[in-house]
Design a protein around this motif. Structure first.
Motif, PDB file in Angstrom:
ATOM      1  N   ILE A  66       0.862  -1.185   0.000  1.00 41.67           N
ATOM      2  CA  ILE A  66       0.000   0.000   0.000  1.00 41.67           C
ATOM      3  C   ILE A  66       0.901   1.239   0.000  1.00 41.67           C
ATOM      4  O   ILE A  66       1.877   1.305   0.753  1.00 41.67           O
ATOM      5  N   LEU A  70      -2.187   6.609  -0.615  1.00 41.86           N
ATOM      6  CA  LEU A  70      -3.460   6.088  -0.114  1.00 41.86           C
ATOM      7  C   LEU A  70      -3.588   6.387   1.385  1.00 41.86           C
ATOM      8  O   LEU A  70      -4.675   6.693   1.885  1.00 41.86           O
ATOM      9  N   TRP A  71      -2.465   6.296   2.097  1.00 42.71           N
ATOM     10  CA  TRP A  71      -2.464   6.634   3.511  1.00 42.71           C
ATOM     11  C   TRP A  71      -2.823   8.110   3.701  1.00 42.71           C
ATOM     12  O   TRP A  71      -3.585   8.459   4.603  1.00 42.71           O
ATOM     13  N   GLY A  74      -6.500   8.447   3.018  1.00 41.67           N
ATOM     14  CA  GLY A  74      -7.197   7.796   4.132  1.00 41.67           C
ATOM     15  C   GLY A  74      -7.173   8.651   5.392  1.00 41.67           C
ATOM     16  O   GLY A  74      -8.100   8.602   6.209  1.00 41.67           O
ATOM     17  N   GLN A 108     -17.180  -0.493  13.240  1.00 44.87           N
ATOM     18  CA  GLN A 108     -17.300  -0.554  11.784  1.00 44.87           C
ATOM     19  C   GLN A 108     -18.079  -1.835  11.510  1.00 44.87           C
ATOM     20  O   GLN A 108     -17.524  -2.935  11.607  1.00 44.87           O
TER      21      GLN A 108
ATOM     22  N   ALA B  55     -14.958   3.090   0.912  1.00 45.06           N
ATOM     23  CA  ALA B  55     -13.912   4.079   0.619  1.00 45.06           C
ATOM     24  C   ALA B  55     -14.440   5.485   0.852  1.00 45.06           C
ATOM     25  O   ALA B  55     -13.696   6.391   1.202  1.00 45.06           O
ATOM     26  N   GLY B  67     -14.045   7.376   3.751  1.00 46.00           N
ATOM     27  CA  GLY B  67     -14.573   6.378   4.674  1.00 46.00           C
ATOM     28  C   GLY B  67     -13.504   5.687   5.496  1.00 46.00           C
ATOM     29  O   GLY B  67     -12.331   5.665   5.128  1.00 46.00           O
ATOM     30  N   LEU B  68     -13.960   5.123   6.614  1.00 42.86           N
ATOM     31  CA  LEU B  68     -13.030   4.470   7.533  1.00 42.86           C
ATOM     32  C   LEU B  68     -12.311   3.296   6.871  1.00 42.86           C
ATOM     33  O   LEU B  68     -11.173   2.990   7.196  1.00 42.86           O
ATOM     34  N   ARG B  69     -12.981   2.619   5.923  1.00 41.18           N
ATOM     35  CA  ARG B  69     -12.361   1.460   5.269  1.00 41.18           C
ATOM     36  C   ARG B  69     -11.105   1.881   4.490  1.00 41.18           C
ATOM     37  O   ARG B  69     -10.123   1.145   4.463  1.00 41.18           O
ATOM     38  N   LEU B  70     -11.146   3.051   3.890  1.00 45.13           N
ATOM     39  CA  LEU B  70      -9.970   3.524   3.164  1.00 45.13           C
ATOM     40  C   LEU B  70      -8.841   3.844   4.140  1.00 45.13           C
ATOM     41  O   LEU B  70      -7.669   3.587   3.864  1.00 45.13           O
ATOM     42  N   TRP B  71      -9.214   4.398   5.304  1.00 46.05           N
ATOM     43  CA  TRP B  71      -8.224   4.670   6.331  1.00 46.05           C
ATOM     44  C   TRP B  71      -7.590   3.363   6.807  1.00 46.05           C
ATOM     45  O   TRP B  71      -6.383   3.281   7.020  1.00 46.05           O
ATOM     46  N   GLU B  72      -8.436   2.311   6.948  1.00 45.62           N
ATOM     47  CA  GLU B  72      -7.932   1.001   7.364  1.00 45.62           C
ATOM     48  C   GLU B  72      -6.902   0.468   6.372  1.00 45.62           C
ATOM     49  O   GLU B  72      -5.830   0.008   6.758  1.00 45.62           O
ATOM     50  N   VAL B  73      -7.253   0.493   5.082  1.00 51.13           N
ATOM     51  CA  VAL B  73      -6.339  -0.021   4.061  1.00 51.13           C
ATOM     52  C   VAL B  73      -5.090   0.858   4.012  1.00 51.13           C
ATOM     53  O   VAL B  73      -3.968   0.355   3.943  1.00 51.13           O
ATOM     54  N   GLY B  74      -5.286   2.174   4.078  1.00 49.06           N
ATOM     55  CA  GLY B  74      -4.146   3.086   4.076  1.00 49.06           C
ATOM     56  C   GLY B  74      -3.200   2.839   5.234  1.00 49.06           C
ATOM     57  O   GLY B  74      -1.989   3.059   5.121  1.00 49.06           O
ATOM     58  N   SER B  75      -3.754   2.353   6.348  1.00 46.18           N
ATOM     59  CA  SER B  75      -2.915   2.110   7.524  1.00 46.18           C
ATOM     60  C   SER B  75      -1.920   0.978   7.278  1.00 46.18           C
ATOM     61  O   SER B  75      -1.010   0.774   8.073  1.00 46.18           O
ATOM     62  N   LEU B  76      -2.079   0.254   6.171  1.00 46.51           N
ATOM     63  CA  LEU B  76      -1.141  -0.816   5.835  1.00 46.51           C
ATOM     64  C   LEU B  76       0.076  -0.299   5.061  1.00 46.51           C
ATOM     65  O   LEU B  76       0.988  -1.059   4.761  1.00 46.51           O
ATOM     66  N   ALA B  77       0.102   0.997   4.731  1.00 41.87           N
ATOM     67  CA  ALA B  77       1.246   1.555   3.996  1.00 41.87           C
ATOM     68  C   ALA B  77       2.492   1.474   4.868  1.00 41.87           C
ATOM     69  O   ALA B  77       2.523   2.050   5.954  1.00 41.87           O
ATOM     70  N   LEU B  81       1.800   4.120   8.695  1.00 42.97           N
ATOM     71  CA  LEU B  81       1.684   3.621  10.059  1.00 42.97           C
ATOM     72  C   LEU B  81       2.785   2.633  10.420  1.00 42.97           C
ATOM     73  O   LEU B  81       3.158   2.527  11.575  1.00 42.97           O
TER      74      LEU B  81
END
Lengths: 265, 265
Positions: A66, A70-71, A74, A108, B55, B67-77, B81
């Motif tokens: 990722i 995107l972060w 996000g 969520q 998203a 959306g929170l889901r995009l923040w969740e996926v972004g947190s994998l960068a 994070l």
């Protein structure tokens, strides 16, 4: 061949993002295509577009991850960093007076997502990942979020199997229902060794304009925990944060406003 | 009509995400369509798909937000994070001993992105937004990231107009070039009232397997600052973090590993 040829391009792009999880943060093209259910050439083409934009990054090892862009996007989620920015000073206060773990979570769907945590260095180990998910029925924050969730959410959680983490996890729907009623009555939740046998958490609700929007908790070693002493501290933090949210609501139509863009050093 | 009919669907989806900025975190459908350069029906259809996935979220006010889901996926960068999780304990140490502002940033193209900050309560106000961007030539972290950036990045920054934030901002490319050489020589950067007239920052590099990957800084009130006393503190933090990254590199092929998924309370 595309496993689901009728899928929209948007859904294929989102499936590529879905392929990344905390357990699989770096994927080869083959893994990415398989997880997204896309033929290799399609996955390759879409992934290249995502890399060009910055949603994905490709490392020297050829794996996709990722991307920082995107972060960045996000981070604009009001329920993510927006809430976190408001909450952090109050979480820091709670940490200063206790030196225990402080956590912030939102619901969520049928799970919770951790938005922030301050890990006490000498506190009981909690290895929460910010951005990570967990079930609602076991943790302190989860019990609070579930207790104040819409009835249909509660019914769905109560109807599904309740995973057992320790011998003290509540897995009987009737007991869980009574527990949730008690949370609403006293205004806080205690999870005593219901996730791990060494830890106890005390959580309180954070209210926005349309009900409980988040929960804050202290997580302490079970053997030195006094829930009755911790509850007022956590509840006070929840109230301060609810008031901070309320002020923001009056300033902005958003659910949780983002902090204003401003100068920096 | 689509302003650019030849665009791929992927680029249209990404354009919808690009429409959201720190200054415009909530958009009506009309605003969203205009900013993404899409006809209203196209924007509506794509936005609905993004809402379904999470998203985007649509509030009671009808506006779209990230959306929170995009923040969740972004947190994998890994550079978001992942880096932040490694750095936070070291940033907390730096905060404990100074009670000043501590910041962490990475370079993204010709700008920097703030990954984390701990704001000192009684320290000089810095209103950095986590996830926010800033120019490279003014802040302490920016000067470090620029000093160790590839030559072509430096040349691009030096060739473009250098924005003036205060009378002390370096806007002469030749002076900036000398400043960057000095940063490399001493191993830290000082930004003395180059962003605001009340603040001074001292920053040091954080090295990964392929050079400098991030920078850490202390931001203090200009009038009580002693850069020579602060530099060793910040440099030590940068070295500890570089070593932590190095250890992680040996464990993982990733640029910055995500923390492992684990139990939580």
């Amino acid at each position: 061949m595309d496993a689901q040829p009728g899928r929209s391009v948007t859904s294929k792009v989102l499936a590529l993002l879905d392929a990344f999880t905390p357990a699989t943060p770096a994927l080869t093209l083959t893994e990415l295509a398989r997880r997204a259910g896309l033929p290799l050439p399609t996955a390759h083409r879409r992934a290249a577009e995502l890399v060009a934009w910055g949603a994905l990054e490709r490392g020297d090892d050829g794996r996709y991850r990722i991307g920082l862009r995107l972060w960045e996007v996000g981070s604009l989620a009001p329920r993510g960093l927006g809430l976190r920015e408001l909450a952090l000073p109050i979480m820091e206060d709670l940490y200063e007076v206790t030196h225990e773990n402080v956590q912030l979570a939102v619901r969520q769907g049928l799970e919770l997502v951790f938005i922030e945590r301050i890990a006490g260095r000498h506190a009981v180990p909690v290895l929460t990942r910010v951005g990570g998910r967990f079930a609602l029925h076991a943790t302190g924050v989860g019990l609070v979020l579930l207790a104040y969730a819409p009835a249909e959410v509660q019914e769905q959680v109560l109807a599904a199997p309740l995973e057992r983490y320790t011998e003290l996890t509540i897995t009987d729907p009737r007991r869980l229902r009574r527990c949730l009623a008690e949370v609403r009555r006293v205004g806080y939740a205690v999870s005593d060794r219901q996730v791990t046998m060494d830890a106890l958490s005390v959580a309180a609700p954070i209210r926005g304009s349309d009900g409980v929007v988040a929960a804050i908790s202290l997580v302490v070693a079970h053997d030195r925990a006094d829930p009755l002493a911790l509850a007022p501290l956590v509840q006070a933090a929840g109230r301060v944060l609810s008031r901070a949210l309320g002020t923001s609501y009056r300033r902005s139509p958003g659910r949780v406003p983002s902090p204003t863009r401003s100068e920096t050093q």
